[in-house]
Design a protein around this motif. Sequence first.
Motif: not given
Lengths: 365, 384
Positions: A188, A277, A280-281, A284, A323-324, A327, B135, B138-142, B313, B316, B320
Amino acid sequence: MSDSANRSVSRSVSRSQPGVVKTFLSNRLALVGLILIALFASMVLAHPLLMNTLWADSVTIYNPVTGYDAPIIDMTVVEVVEDPTSEVSLIDARLAGNWDASVGDVVDIRVQPAPPSADHWLGTDPFGRDVFSMLLNGAWPTFVVGLSAALVSALIGTLMATASAVFRGGVDRILSRFSDVLLLLPAPLAMVILGGGLFSDFLSPIVFGTIYGVIAGASTVAIVLRSHALSTVERPFVDAARVSGARGWYLGRRHLMPHLVPLAAVSMVTAVVGAVVAHGFASWLAFSDEMTNWGAMMFIAIGFADLQGVVAWNVLISGAAAISLFCAAFYLVSLGLKDVAYRGAEASRRKQGWATRSSRSETLV
Amino acid sequence: MARYLGGRLVSGVVTLFLFVTFLFFVVAVVLPGDWTSQFIMTGDGRISLQEALGLDRPLWNQYVDWMSGIFTLDLGESFTGVGVWEMISGALPSTLFVLVLGVGAAFLLGAWLGRLSAYSFKPPLTASLTFVSILFLTAFPPAIAVAIERGGRNWLGFTAYNEVRHLNQELWFEQVASPVQVMWRMVFVLFATGLALVMIRLVSTRFLRRRVPGWVTPIVVVVVSLMAWRLMGISDLAFDLSLAMLVLIAGVVILTFGEVVLVTRAAMDDTLLEDYVMVARAKGLPERQVRDKYAARPALLPILSRLVVTIPYFLTGLVILESVFGGGGMGSLIFNAVTDQDIPVVVGSLLVIGVLTLLLRLGLDLAQASLDPRVRFGEPNDER
């Protein structure tokens, strides 16, 4: 979720194997994931349909890139604005065209970003574009990124694992060393750096997904599949094939690869999550040339917060949730696929004892 | 054991060497242009700059220079004129501190919740734990970072470690030490404590035949750190810094613990089927003991081997988070460099992240060897 005691009993009792589809669907989480994916797929179809039917008369409003609309909302004129969604200061009210407004009046103000309404189901973004239309429009690039990453990573991972297991020795040493080296470069992060600096001009979704697939496939996927391939190649049927003259790629293609397919499918699905992800990042961070995908929506919501004094929560939450959930959907499907992959491993474990005992837990996530 | 670890160390050094070569290859051969093409510059100016940077020499010469530079920690110069290693050593301690504490806490929490979830016979608990883990996994890190940042700032009123201006000005005004120096000392204390703990554990398991219980680790780390801070006279400063980094640590825990829960759970589902677990229950051992000592211990092995693949990861995710909070660690360093197209800094940071990953992997190998006799006495190159 049934409790573990029940499951362990049923697992060890059921001797006859259920079919692939039945195994997959018996995992309720996987079913939820499948439904979610179907929902996202219908979003891809829905956007052109809506643009050609319901929104055909007002393309200038609903176009996800160039559309513009600022709905009119009744606001109270006050001295000090405490709630920016329903109150407006005197100066702003007059600047908006209500020249004779005074404190206490209710005036019509065109707002942008706008909260959800009948015309705009999810409101509008800081540019006055319809968020629902942007959300639908973002589904396709996300699918392209995810699926291309999945296919490429599974292909490369399977090929490398097969070569390692069939040829052993020097080939295996070189390939696994290569995987180890690539593992030091988080996929990523590498993608974000590529997208940010040097290749941003031609980093379309499909190129993005392909490069991600190469990096992830040659490192993570290859490592996971290799250990499975090495244990598979020890099984008696491979010896039988060798005795009857199968060698090299033929052996790998006909006898080994079919046994890697279930695990490769699991890795494929997890590659989707990673690629989406990363994409998306990158979007973003505004490192992407198309400005309407889900990551870019979050960028717009945050990026204009300081300028306009209000965070466009409708835009932010729509993008982040999309996005969440995307995924999560693929992750849930991977759980079901794992059950399918484990179904074969379970059978061989009964015959073989320890050889594949940790295969399931190692491939999780 | 020593032979196994020696083998892993050598293989790690070889991998690192190849990784550095790979980075050089990408920068010098794959990427179009060279460092001078960053500037709008043609003709003599560019050629003289190329000569000054040594870019006109044969590739082989450049490669040897680059290699020898790395061994002396000379990672070149940023386009801003500051040394790359200087920039990285300013950003590294915060990342190290947050990563070690965050992943450590996430691991303890996740392993505990995973044990609970795998061994629980109450569907509501298991289902909700699985739901929450998926939850957060898979949540979008940002998105999580933004939620923590906005929520923390608006409702709780705290700020992340950002720049010096976010620290307690009165406290730092008359100090000689800069935040970075204090942070390096904190990292040093943390690592020394960790290393000592590992040694004590190994010795007590090996020679005294007694296991140190798991809950001792966090307590010892906290107590020793506090004492060491006091002895070094940086107590107040260290408190101020760790308070500022608390948000990032919380973020890392939220991002990582879900994965640990799910892996633990899946591994325990395997071990719960084993006969010795049934024997342990049949002979009437307390359920807690069966869960923690019989079912959960072998389940640690797949978790560790899984962590090897996921560590990049985690890094990463942290990067992020840091880039969202801005300032401070490696994350913002990398993304500022990417935005400025400052290639030397980007490559240097990637190198440092690679070394970090490698060190963490060595640590995992150590843990695996101390847990699993098959690894300790087996063929070193048997499985990956």
